[in-house]
Design an enzyme around this catalytic site. Structure first.
Site: not given
Ligand code: PLP
Length: 392
Positions: A198-199, A236, A328
């Site tokens: 995920s960029a 797209t 807490c």
């Molecule tokens: N998997 C892990 C381990 C993550 O930390 C995250 C995002 O926090 C995701 C999947 C999902 O990524 P995204 O929300 O960019 O689709």
């Protein structure tokens, strides 16, 4: 004061990424599927981005499919594999991201699969003997085990799991969202069937990701449409996101060792500062304190409960951004912390660093934490985790 220590949730855009995407926000707006020259030029940028990602990971360009992020990639890999191969058994763990757990839950509810949870030790590490026993008992299994945990940073030995997967003819998906751009992958050598990125986790834009699908597989698509992404994902292309993703990954791998060194030093510095802060009862979750067994930029710390509110909220009030969940004041821990043999009545804080953080910022953070504890007589109120934490 603004100090951002929530880089496991998302990161700032790298200046090189901004420069790379600007032309695609302005002049190069054509649709990559258009047959004219402007379309072909944009298509070439998408193809180049695919080649860049593939090259950096030791994959073939045909094995990279762009998506809207890791969540979509996870859904595609898991649902696509379950449906394409009629897999009826999945092995996962209790500390996977919700994108994995909820996808599997849906398939279980619909009667497609049975789910086995591999045993974890008290620090959240996968028990490989148990994994092997599960594999031995269940041929044609899908394994869904993450590489780096987003809350406690634990690193899993995905090479060992890949070897087991091959031995028992299982299909192996690993969630590499937190390690993409931070660890080397050689997908020609690794026994991995699918992984994701995920960029925005590595200084790229939000809403852009990819899934690697080993070329021996062809999955059932999640999104049908105009045949984009070789029919695997219609719609797209998010050209700005794709170009930004490839640039961000390129920058990340170019500077991988330096960045890792830096964030690892920041982590050790924060641990050493907290040790002399005078705050009693601090403990570290999972492997997060370790320099070898955890993602270098994640530190998960349990603090004693304050009597007057949450530490995360008090830090936010002075401009320090972290993530957390509290036992807490009747609050509750996330499913990850609950899966660990952690002390119950603590406030759990995730500090996550990037190359843009500094040691001076950490001095200010520890000063702020110390002041908060000094002005609040610490009382451990109640055991038990009740409210859901706000992890990304
Ligand atoms: N998997 C892990 C381990 C993550 O930390 C995250 C995002 O926090 C995701 C999947 C999902 O990524 P995204 O929300 O960019 O689709």
């Amino acid at each position: 004061m603004e100090i951002y220590l929530d880089n496991a949730a998302t990161t700032a855009l790298d200046p090189e990424v901004i420069e790379a995407i600007l032309p695609f926000l302005t002049n190069h707006y054509a649709n990559p599927s258009s047959a004219h020259g402007a379309g072909r030029r944009v298509k070439e940028a998408v193809d180049q981005a695919r080649r860049t990602v593939a090259h950096l990971l030791g994959a073939a360009p045909e094995e990279i499919y762009f998506t809207a992020g890791a969540t979509e990639g996870i859904n595609l890999a898991l649902s696509g594999a379950i449906q394409a191969y009629d897999l009826s058994h999945v092995i996962t763990s209790r500390i996977e991201h919700k994108a994995v757990l909820q996808t599997l839950k849906r398939h279980e509810k619909e009667g497609d699969i049975e789910t086995s949870f591999v045993k974890l030790d008290e620090r959240g590490n996968v028990d490989l003997y148990h994994l092997e026993n599960l594999l031995r008992a269940n041929p044609r299994t899908l394994i869904a085990l993450m590489h780096g945990n987003n809350e406690i940073g634990n690193l899993t030995d995905i090479h060992a799991i890949g070897v087991l997967a091959r031995r028992y003819n299982a299909v192996f998906f690993t969630d590499t969202t937190q390690t993409m751009g931070k660890a080397h992958f050689d997908l020609q050598e690794a026994d991995i069937d699918f992984l994701v990125g995920s960029a925005h986790k590595f200084h790229g834009p939000k809403g852009a990701g990819f899934v690697y699908i080993n070329q021996k597989h062809h999955l059932k698509p999640l999104i049908y449409g105009g045949g984009q992404e070789r029919g695997q994902r219609g719609g797209t292309e998010n050209v700005v996101g794709i170009v930004g993703l490839a640039k961000a990954l390129d920058v990340a791998y170019r500077n991988l060792e330096a960045n890792r060194n830096k964030v690892s030093k920041l982590k050790q510095y924060l641990v050493s500062k907290l040790a002399i802060s005078g705050i009693e009862g601090i403990c570290y979750n999972g492997e997060s304190k370790s320099t070898e067994n955890s993602v270098a930029n994640v530190l998960s710390v349990s603090f004693p409960c304050l009597s007057t509110g949450s530490l995360v909220a008090k830090l936010d009030q002075v401009g320090i951004q972290v993530s957390g969940g509290s036992a807490c004041q009747g609050g509750g821990a996330s499913h990850v912390i609950q899966a660990l043999a952690c002390e119950a009545d603590k406030e759990n804080v995730r500090f996550s660093f990037s190359k843009f953080n500094t040691f001076e910022e950490l001095d200010l953070v520890v000063d702020a934490i110390t002041r908060i504890y000094e002005s609040d007589p610490v009382v451990s109120t109640q055991a038990g985790w009740k409210k859901i934490a706000s992890w990304a």
